[in-house]
Scaffold this motif. Structure first.
Motif, PDB file in Angstrom:
ATOM      1  N   SER A   1       0.655  -1.115   0.279  1.00 15.43           N
ATOM      2  CA  SER A   1      -0.460   0.449   0.040  1.00 15.43           C
ATOM      3  C   SER A   1       0.762   1.062   0.248  1.00 15.43           C
ATOM      4  N   ARG A   2       2.059   1.153   0.622  1.00 13.02           N
ATOM      5  CA  ARG A   2       2.827   2.035   0.420  1.00 13.02           C
ATOM      6  C   ARG A   2       3.732   2.325  -1.161  1.00 13.02           C
ATOM      7  N   GLY A   3       3.555   1.259  -1.276  1.00 12.53           N
ATOM      8  CA  GLY A   3       4.625   1.352  -3.315  1.00 12.53           C
ATOM      9  C   GLY A   3       5.377   1.157  -3.154  1.00 12.53           C
ATOM     10  N   ILE A   4       6.522   0.429  -1.607  1.00 14.37           N
ATOM     11  CA  ILE A   4       8.128   0.829  -1.048  1.00 14.37           C
ATOM     12  C   ILE A   4       8.657  -0.935  -1.023  1.00 14.37           C
ATOM     13  N   ALA A   5       9.474  -0.375  -1.612  1.00 10.78           N
ATOM     14  CA  ALA A   5       9.691  -2.506  -1.300  1.00 10.78           C
ATOM     15  C   ALA A   5      11.779  -1.441  -0.382  1.00 10.78           C
ATOM     16  N   VAL A   6      11.706  -2.531   0.658  1.00  9.68           N
ATOM     17  CA  VAL A   6      12.838  -2.373   1.728  1.00  9.68           C
ATOM     18  C   VAL A   6      14.056  -3.446   1.402  1.00  9.68           C
ATOM     19  N   VAL A   7      15.220  -3.074   1.126  1.00 11.30           N
ATOM     20  CA  VAL A   7      16.622  -4.025   1.139  1.00 11.30           C
ATOM     21  C   VAL A   7      16.614  -3.615   1.870  1.00 11.30           C
ATOM     22  N   ALA A   8      17.271  -4.796   3.044  1.00 13.68           N
ATOM     23  CA  ALA A   8      18.051  -4.834   4.428  1.00 13.68           C
ATOM     24  C   ALA A   8      18.532  -6.210   4.905  1.00 13.68           C
ATOM     25  N   CYS A   9      19.192  -5.891   5.547  1.00 13.80           N
ATOM     26  CA  CYS A   9      20.375  -6.460   6.447  1.00 13.80           C
ATOM     27  C   CYS A   9      19.098  -8.497   7.091  1.00 13.80           C
ATOM     28  N   MET A  10      20.112  -8.695   6.765  1.00  8.28           N
ATOM     29  CA  MET A  10      19.008 -10.235   7.886  1.00  8.28           C
ATOM     30  C   MET A  10      19.177 -10.401   8.990  1.00  8.28           C
ATOM     31  N   ASP A  11      20.147  -9.386   9.536  1.00  8.02           N
ATOM     32  CA  ASP A  11      20.714  -9.712  10.827  1.00  8.02           C
ATOM     33  C   ASP A  11      19.779  -9.582  11.850  1.00  8.02           C
ATOM     34  N   ALA A  12      19.250 -10.241  13.113  1.00 14.35           N
ATOM     35  CA  ALA A  12      18.210 -11.189  13.781  1.00 14.35           C
ATOM     36  C   ALA A  12      17.461  -9.765  14.315  1.00 14.35           C
ATOM     37  N   ARG A  13      19.057  -8.654  14.857  1.00 18.36           N
ATOM     38  CA  ARG A  13      18.640  -7.405  15.555  1.00 18.36           C
ATOM     39  C   ARG A  13      17.765  -6.615  14.618  1.00 18.36           C
ATOM     40  N   VAL A  14      17.391  -6.629  13.233  1.00 18.01           N
ATOM     41  CA  VAL A  14      17.040  -5.431  12.552  1.00 18.01           C
ATOM     42  C   VAL A  14      15.423  -6.067  12.316  1.00 18.01           C
TER      43      VAL A  14
ATOM     44  N   PHE B   1      12.983   2.532  22.386  1.00 20.48           N
ATOM     45  CA  PHE B   1      14.487   1.486  22.046  1.00 20.48           C
ATOM     46  C   PHE B   1      14.813   0.690  23.544  1.00 20.48           C
ATOM     47  N   ASP B   2      14.779  -0.789  23.608  1.00 21.28           N
ATOM     48  CA  ASP B   2      15.020  -0.610  24.485  1.00 21.28           C
ATOM     49  C   ASP B   2      15.956  -2.132  23.869  1.00 21.28           C
ATOM     50  N   GLY B   3      16.740  -1.833  22.658  1.00 19.93           N
ATOM     51  CA  GLY B   3      17.227  -3.578  22.367  1.00 19.93           C
ATOM     52  C   GLY B   3      19.120  -3.657  22.103  1.00 19.93           C
ATOM     53  N   ARG B   4      19.399  -2.653  22.643  1.00 19.68           N
ATOM     54  CA  ARG B   4      20.513  -2.948  23.762  1.00 19.68           C
ATOM     55  C   ARG B   4      20.958  -3.501  23.921  1.00 19.68           C
ATOM     56  N   GLY B   5      23.021  -4.287  23.764  1.00 22.46           N
ATOM     57  CA  GLY B   5      22.953  -5.404  23.663  1.00 22.46           C
ATOM     58  C   GLY B   5      23.688  -6.236  23.263  1.00 22.46           C
ATOM     59  N   LEU B   6      22.741  -6.927  22.292  1.00 19.50           N
ATOM     60  CA  LEU B   6      22.307  -7.969  21.475  1.00 19.50           C
ATOM     61  C   LEU B   6      23.106  -8.571  21.594  1.00 19.50           C
ATOM     62  N   PRO B   7      24.155  -9.693  21.110  1.00 17.86           N
ATOM     63  CA  PRO B   7      24.773 -10.535  20.337  1.00 17.86           C
ATOM     64  C   PRO B   7      24.811 -10.507  18.737  1.00 17.86           C
ATOM     65  N   ARG B   8      25.703 -10.186  17.865  1.00 18.82           N
ATOM     66  CA  ARG B   8      25.204 -10.999  16.419  1.00 18.82           C
ATOM     67  C   ARG B   8      24.645 -11.708  16.050  1.00 18.82           C
ATOM     68  N   SER B   9      25.296 -13.119  16.820  1.00 21.45           N
ATOM     69  CA  SER B   9      24.357 -14.688  16.425  1.00 21.45           C
ATOM     70  C   SER B   9      22.893 -14.466  16.783  1.00 21.45           C
ATOM     71  N   PRO B  10      22.253 -15.593  16.262  1.00 19.46           N
ATOM     72  CA  PRO B  10      21.063 -15.231  16.649  1.00 19.46           C
ATOM     73  C   PRO B  10      20.834 -16.125  17.520  1.00 19.46           C
ATOM     74  N   SER B  11      20.052 -15.758  18.870  1.00 22.65           N
ATOM     75  CA  SER B  11      20.227 -16.785  19.878  1.00 22.65           C
ATOM     76  C   SER B  11      19.108 -17.318  20.342  1.00 22.65           C
ATOM     77  N   ARG B  12      18.409 -18.208  18.665  1.00 23.00           N
ATOM     78  CA  ARG B  12      17.516 -18.805  18.492  1.00 23.00           C
ATOM     79  C   ARG B  12      18.390 -20.522  17.454  1.00 23.00           C
ATOM     80  N   GLY B  13      19.546 -19.807  16.929  1.00 24.40           N
ATOM     81  CA  GLY B  13      20.416 -20.901  15.967  1.00 24.40           C
ATOM     82  C   GLY B  13      19.633 -21.165  14.646  1.00 24.40           C
ATOM     83  N   ILE B  14      18.317 -19.529  14.568  1.00 23.29           N
ATOM     84  CA  ILE B  14      17.622 -20.053  13.349  1.00 23.29           C
ATOM     85  C   ILE B  14      17.829 -19.177  12.283  1.00 23.29           C
TER      86      ILE B  14
END
Lengths: 164, 164
Positions: free
Chosen positions: A28-41, B18-31
């Motif tokens: 609906s917003r006409g956007i595509a986001v390209v992002a890293c797979m990082d679990a914190r994102v 935001f309250d997501g500080r200090g998380l490690p790079r590696s996914p905690s569930r290993g998935i």
């Protein structure tokens, strides 16, 4: 029990409360986001996206590869998006990786040369600019006039724009 | 104002809380989750993932391509994941696309042949099985014993497992 079984129990609860029926295929917003797979994102949360708002394409690094171009081609030509937002981030696992070490290890283990680049990078800002440049130079995407690049800080939750 | 500017205002609010500080790079569930880019598929929410839990790789269709293998290789070899969950979904824009029509249109517009397949598919279950088979056959991924495939119903929010 595998970690995935845990997630399936979460899905039961999610489906019980689900209220996303009837949304159209086209974002609906006409956007595509390209992002890293990082679990914190968490792309939806950090951009305040609602269900149905935007395509979300993710890979290691959030770098523009042929598969990202394939996905954006489908996004723009078949599903009507016109804007692209790139999201790389601090503390990325692809930053500073010595490709030659990894490829040598893979080759030692598998007795085959790795048939692709890992797309590791040294500098975040340069990497975002390189991805924007790859999109702009691509002949197959109909809309490359509204591309913006960002670095997400995993410690603050804040996006900073990378000026071209 | 572009649609992206709207999202940047959302990010201001997100970063404030935001309250997501200090998380490690590696996914905690290993998935690592491999899912379609569809705007109606919020991977974190539908699996109940918290920040830092799992890598999320997404492209058009959620199909296993070389770039997905690259991302999974990084996920497993550099960041310690061992399980893979594939998430395709109902009403996918890649289902039933006539590749030859799209590639002919692209070639007519750009005067170049499209150098890649769109990875369209006709049947969802077959597509999930094909992606699982591609992963199992790949020589570069160290962990291919715990791969599971699902179809997400965009009308109910529910995951259904595809038996191999």
């Amino acid at each position: 029990m595998s970690a995935v079984d845990d997630l399936l129990m979460n899905n039961e609860e999610f489906a019980w409360k689900f209220d996303g029926r009837g949304l159209p295929r086209s974002p609906s917003r006409g956007i595509a986001v390209v992002a890293c797979m990082d679990a914190r994102v968490d792309v939806y949360r950090l951009l305040g996206l609602a269900l149905g708002d935007a395509h979300v394409i993710r890979n290691a690094g959030g770098v523009v590869t042929e598969d990202v171009v394939r996905s954006l081609l489908v996004s723009q030509r078949l599903l009507g998006t016109r804007e692209i937002a790139l999201v790389h981030h601090t503390d990325c696992g692809m930053q500073g990786v010595r490709e030659e070490d990894v490829t040598a290890q893979v080759q030692a283990e598998t007795a085959r040369p790795l048939p692709f680049s890992l797309e590791a990078f040294d500098d975040l800002v340069t990497s975002v600019r390189e991805s924007i440049a790859r999109l702009r130079a691509n002949p197959f995407l109909p809309h490359t006039d509204r591309i913006r690049g960002f670095i997400y800080d995993v410690e603050t939750g804040r996006l900073a724009e990378v000026r071209p």
